[in-house]
Scaffold this active site. Sequence first.
Site, PDB file in Angstrom:
ATOM      1  N   HIS A  95      20.752  36.843  36.209  1.00  0.00           N
ATOM      2  CA  HIS A  95      22.087  37.608  35.860  1.00  0.00           C
ATOM      3  C   HIS A  95      23.107  36.855  35.288  1.00  0.00           C
ATOM      4  CE1 HIS A  95      20.965  41.215  38.236  1.00  0.00           C
ATOM      5  NE2 HIS A  95      20.965  40.288  39.215  1.00  0.00           N
ATOM      6  N   HIS A 128      29.601  29.711  36.977  1.00  0.00           N
ATOM      7  CA  HIS A 128      28.741  30.334  36.080  1.00  0.00           C
ATOM      8  C   HIS A 128      29.401  30.832  34.766  1.00  0.00           C
ATOM      9  CE1 HIS A 128      30.408  33.412  38.594  1.00  0.00           C
ATOM     10  NE2 HIS A 128      30.368  34.162  37.766  1.00  0.00           N
ATOM     11  N   HIS A 130      29.576  33.925  31.797  1.00  0.00           N
ATOM     12  CA  HIS A 130      29.484  35.228  31.151  1.00  0.00           C
ATOM     13  C   HIS A 130      29.323  35.075  29.490  1.00  0.00           C
ATOM     14  CE1 HIS A 130      29.840  37.274  35.147  1.00  0.00           C
ATOM     15  NE2 HIS A 130      30.877  36.244  35.119  1.00  0.00           N
ATOM     16  N   GLU A 140      34.510  38.483  30.545  1.00  0.00           N
ATOM     17  CA  GLU A 140      34.878  39.603  31.420  1.00  0.00           C
ATOM     18  C   GLU A 140      36.134  40.188  31.207  1.00  0.00           C
ATOM     19  OE1 GLU A 140      32.791  38.773  35.240  1.00  0.00           O
ATOM     20  OE2 GLU A 140      31.472  40.229  34.424  1.00  0.00           O
ATOM     21  N   HIS A 153      33.441  30.952  35.000  1.00  0.00           N
ATOM     22  CA  HIS A 153      33.979  31.316  36.695  1.00  0.00           C
ATOM     23  C   HIS A 153      33.638  30.133  37.408  1.00  0.00           C
ATOM     24  CE1 HIS A 153      34.212  35.754  35.853  1.00  0.00           C
ATOM     25  NE2 HIS A 153      35.270  35.352  35.074  1.00  0.00           N
ATOM     26  N   THR A 235      32.989  40.332  40.206  1.00  0.00           N
ATOM     27  CA  THR A 235      32.523  41.260  39.077  1.00  0.00           C
ATOM     28  C   THR A 235      31.236  41.558  39.046  1.00  0.00           C
ATOM     29  OG1 THR A 235      32.071  39.309  37.412  1.00  0.00           O
ATOM     30  CG2 THR A 235      34.378  40.064  37.749  1.00  0.00           C
ATOM     31  N   THR A 236      30.325  41.169  40.161  1.00  0.00           N
ATOM     32  CA  THR A 236      29.046  41.588  40.297  1.00  0.00           C
ATOM     33  C   THR A 236      28.800  42.469  41.574  1.00  0.00           C
ATOM     34  OG1 THR A 236      28.260  39.660  41.241  1.00  0.00           O
ATOM     35  CG2 THR A 236      28.037  39.857  38.831  1.00  0.00           C
TER      36      THR A 236
END
Length: 314
Positions: A95, A128, A130, A140, A153, A235-236
Amino acid sequence: MSSRHSTMLKEAVGVFSILILMATGILASGGSHHWAYSGEDDPSHWYNFYDLCSGNKQSPIDIVPSTAKPQNFLPIHLGNYDTIGKSFTLINNGHTVLLSLPKNYADYRMPFVRDGGLTNQFIFAQLHFHWGAEGDRGSEHTVNNKHYAAELHFVHFNKKYGSLGNATSHPDGLAVLGVFVETSKEDNPAFDPITSVLDHVVHEGHEWELNETLSLRDLLPESLSKFYRYMGSLTTPGCQEIVVWTVFADPITASESQLAEFRQLLGEDGEILVNNYRPAQPLMGRTVHVRSSSTKMIASLVAFLLPIVAVLAL
Ligand SMILES: *[C@@H]1O[C@H](CO)[C@@H](O)[C@H](O)[C@H]1NC(C)=O
Ligand SMILES: *[C@@H]1O[C@H](CO)[C@@H](O)[C@H](O)[C@H]1NC(C)=O
Ligand SMILES: [Zn+2]
């Protein structure tokens, strides 16, 4: 023969029921249903299997600076953030790509964050990313509906809960620092230790130990003085509402070729891993606070002027 057969059958039934128990256990614990950023299991369907994802304190959000409420937070204090770490591990989890410290990393060297309006010290757990398929999206959080090209993040857990796992069951469990990435013509050298080895973690489950030293501080904006603060969620999935969010107003930069290194990664389904961001969620009456140096200046100006006004009034 027949008794051996029946023993085998009993064993088979035994194994089968254990498998069923395991499967139901996973579902009962809010578990591991497939989720993705596109297709049938995209963010608009997450709540079908993860009911917390339809909660009313979800992240990310669209930040509207003109409506953010100024507040006099102390500056954010970072500890051990500029400790140069060589032992980071990079992992593609299908992910995102995630940077973490080894399990045996000494407590006294652990990076942490405190102040800035946080209720406690929060210990670094992982960093991590995005990112988008193109530079016009990927973050995000958005600002006035504008996406940045990527978002970092930095995930921390509340020291009083001892571990990331333990912290996730408490409403004040996590503090995440969000950093926007804006595209620039030049490479950002701070990304090099990561981007130069992303081709070793193209596939889900692949890991790579960083050879080059890396300073977490260099992956934050130069000025940390202005940030947005609100209460939100992961957010996951499972979308637990346990995060105090700090989103810095100033972005860092990365070049298109550095972003391209992220866009070569493959996700859980073997497809190119891009646009791994959840869309902005409704604010639902929450307040977004903003800390800025101008707030501080007005406050100190008032503190300076008040005695003068008082003296003049005499
Ligand atoms: C996590 O919680 C369990 C149960 O409360 C506790 O025994 C354990 O020590 C905690 N872990 C850490 C690292 O504090
Ligand atoms: C970098 O680390 C990997 C292990 O993660 C190792 O196989 C490789 O040889 C190292 N490269 C250098 C230049 O040290
Ligand atoms: Zn994230």
